[in-house]
Enzyme design. Structure first.
Site, short mmCIF file in Angstrom:
data_model
loop_
_atom_site.label_atom_id
_atom_site.label_comp_id
_atom_site.label_asym_id
_atom_site.label_seq_id
_atom_site.Cartn_x
_atom_site.Cartn_y
_atom_site.Cartn_z
N ASN A 120 30.33 24.08 27.16
CA ASN A 120 29.28 23.07 27.08
C ASN A 120 29.46 22.37 25.75
O ASN A 120 29.07 22.88 24.70
CB ASN A 120 27.91 23.75 27.18
CG ASN A 120 26.77 22.74 27.21
OD1 ASN A 120 26.98 21.54 27.02
ND2 ASN A 120 25.57 23.22 27.45
N ARG B 25 30.88 21.57 31.48
CA ARG B 25 29.63 20.94 31.89
C ARG B 25 29.72 19.47 31.50
O ARG B 25 30.01 19.15 30.35
CB ARG B 25 28.46 21.60 31.16
CG ARG B 25 27.18 20.88 31.45
CD ARG B 25 26.06 21.38 30.60
NE ARG B 25 24.86 20.62 30.94
CZ ARG B 25 23.97 20.21 30.07
NH1 ARG B 25 24.11 20.48 28.79
NH2 ARG B 25 22.91 19.53 30.45
N HIS C 160 19.67 18.52 35.40
CA HIS C 160 19.47 19.97 35.58
C HIS C 160 19.99 20.44 36.93
O HIS C 160 19.56 21.49 37.44
CB HIS C 160 17.99 20.39 35.50
CG HIS C 160 17.36 20.29 34.14
ND1 HIS C 160 16.03 19.97 33.97
CD2 HIS C 160 17.85 20.48 32.90
CE1 HIS C 160 15.74 19.98 32.68
NE2 HIS C 160 16.83 20.28 32.01
N ASN D 92 12.54 23.12 27.38
CA ASN D 92 12.15 22.01 26.52
C ASN D 92 12.18 20.73 27.33
O ASN D 92 11.29 19.91 27.29
CB ASN D 92 13.12 21.92 25.35
CG ASN D 92 12.40 22.10 24.06
OD1 ASN D 92 11.27 21.60 23.91
ND2 ASN D 92 13.02 22.78 23.13
N ARG E 293 9.15 14.70 25.50
CA ARG E 293 9.27 13.51 26.35
C ARG E 293 7.98 13.30 27.15
O ARG E 293 7.37 14.26 27.60
CB ARG E 293 10.44 13.65 27.34
CG ARG E 293 11.79 13.76 26.69
CD ARG E 293 12.88 13.68 27.76
NE ARG E 293 14.17 14.01 27.22
CZ ARG E 293 14.95 15.00 27.67
NH1 ARG E 293 14.55 15.76 28.68
NH2 ARG E 293 16.11 15.23 27.12
N GLU F 231 23.27 28.61 34.17
CA GLU F 231 24.11 27.44 34.46
C GLU F 231 25.59 27.74 34.21
O GLU F 231 26.45 27.26 34.93
CB GLU F 231 23.65 26.25 33.60
CG GLU F 231 22.33 25.69 34.08
CD GLU F 231 21.58 24.89 33.04
OE1 GLU F 231 21.03 25.50 32.10
OE2 GLU F 231 21.54 23.66 33.16
#
Ligand code: ADP
Length: 352
Positions: free
Chosen positions: A7, A64, A153, A184, A214, A337
């Site tokens: 990642n 990723r 996601h 988050n 957000r 993931e």
């Protein structure tokens, strides 16, 4: 087979080495402060060299990649054409795709004969029907600029949906599942017969649920209104919506749900309000997604808040199921993931 999952972010690279198909983690770690002032790690190439000095015997690499737009509907083996397309998708994810690509290019140089695979955050949601992903804007904005809902996601939603089917001992194709990834960043997905049919994040990760910092869904007219009132530049406005809103903006204290829960228990009015808004929005989405799927067999919670904060899960579920003919099963499933990326990369090369 040893599968290295990468990642690669703008200033860090996280890695996990798996033994597949067992899914056993052999090694893991993180390289930080890449390219920062005073750091010994100049670039992603140097970062990768450090990772490769810690591990050996890599047979396959899974990367990723955040944005695959409409170009990538599935996991792919990386070649020159794929690299070109990931670069084109960077227009839609200017902060993420270039960093992902830097990881891919460094890896290509350092492990020249090793197959590399890209797993996209957006790919799982490429099954959304057009009536779910087209916005109420002039159609040419979709055609010319690629403006549509993409969702994110995806790897996490896909993974927990698969685990849910396994736990319930049912075929994924026979289930209607609502998956809530509450970290988050927060998003929710409607998964019918194994396919994502709707999801709360949109063209960017800003749409949908209230998140740590957000705002999620708001009246779009507010953007021009605030910009005019406060004389904000587009950049400043973007910062307000992405970094200073959500739980942090409402509470005025923190984006961390643990802090807000504690504060709320101590009588903090705005912390309590932030939690109520967070929960209310999730409830609305669950109701909407059950409606579009014609029911819901299972509700899955995952990620930091979803996995660890039972009080929030309880508040979300309170009174939620009275309108269901049969209450959905509620499951807490830790997301993974990296394992999903390793599995997908492994499956792809085995099938080749
Ligand atoms: P990210 O989206 O950055 O991966 P996480 O999935 O780690 O985020 O989730 C972070 C959120 O989960 C925070 O609001 C935090 O308060 C909450 N949380 C609650 N319990 C825990 C825990 N035990 N570990 C990590 N995060 C937790």
């Amino acid at each position: 087979m040893k599968v290295l999952v990468i990642n690669s972010g703008s200033s860090s690279i996280k890695y996990k080495l798996f033994l597949m198909p067992q899914g056993e983690v052999i090694s893991q770690g993180k390289i930080e402060r890449i390219g920062e002032r005073g750091s010994k790690i100049r670039d992603h190439y140097t970062g990768f060299r450090m990772i490769l000095s810690r591990i050996e015997g890599v047979d396959l690499v899974g990367h990723r990649v955040v944005h695959g737009a409409e170009k990538f509907k599935d996991t792919v083996v990386i070649d020159a054409a794929v690299i070109r397309k990931i670069r084109q998708c960077a227009l839609l994810a200017p902060l993420h795709n270039p960093a992902n690509l830097a990881g891919i290019l460094a890896c290509k140089k350092l492990l020249p004969g090793t197959t590399q695979v890209a797993v996209f955050d957006t790919a799982f949601h490429q099954t959304l029907p057009d009536y779910a992903y087209i916005y109420g804007l002039p159609y040419e904005y979709y055609m010319r600029l690629g403006i549509r809902k993409y969702g994110f996601h995806g790897t996490s939603h896909h993974y927990v949906a698969g685990e849910c089917a396994r736990i319930l001992k049912k075929s994924l194709h026979a289930l209607k599942i609502i998956t809530c990834h509450l970290g988050n960043g927060c998003s929710i997905a409607a998964i019918k017969e194994g396919k994502s049919v709707d999801t709360s994040m949109g063209f960017t990760p800003l749409e949908g649920l209230i998140m740590g910092t957000r705002c999620g869904d708001i009246d779009p007219a507010l953007i021009t209104y605030i910009m005019a009132k406060k004389k904000f530049t587009p950049l400043k406005m973007d910062e307000l919506l992405n970094k200073a809103s959500g739980l942090k903006g409402i509470s005025g204290i923190s984006n961390d749900m643990r802090v807000l829960e504690k504060k709320s228990r101590q009588g903090g009015i705005r912390a309590k309000l932030a939690i109520e808004i967070f929960v209310y929005r999730i409830k609305k989405y669950i109701g909407a997604y059950a409606a579009v799927m014609g029911g819901c067999d299972a509700l899955v919670f995952t990620a930091g808040i979803g996995e660890n904060q039972g009080i929030i899960r309880k508040k979300i579920c309170l009174g939620l199921f009275s309108f269901f003919k049969k209450s959905p099963r509620v499951l807490v499933i830790p997301t993974n993931e990296e394992l999903m990326i390793a599995r997908q990369a492994h499956r792809l090369v085995r099938a080749a």
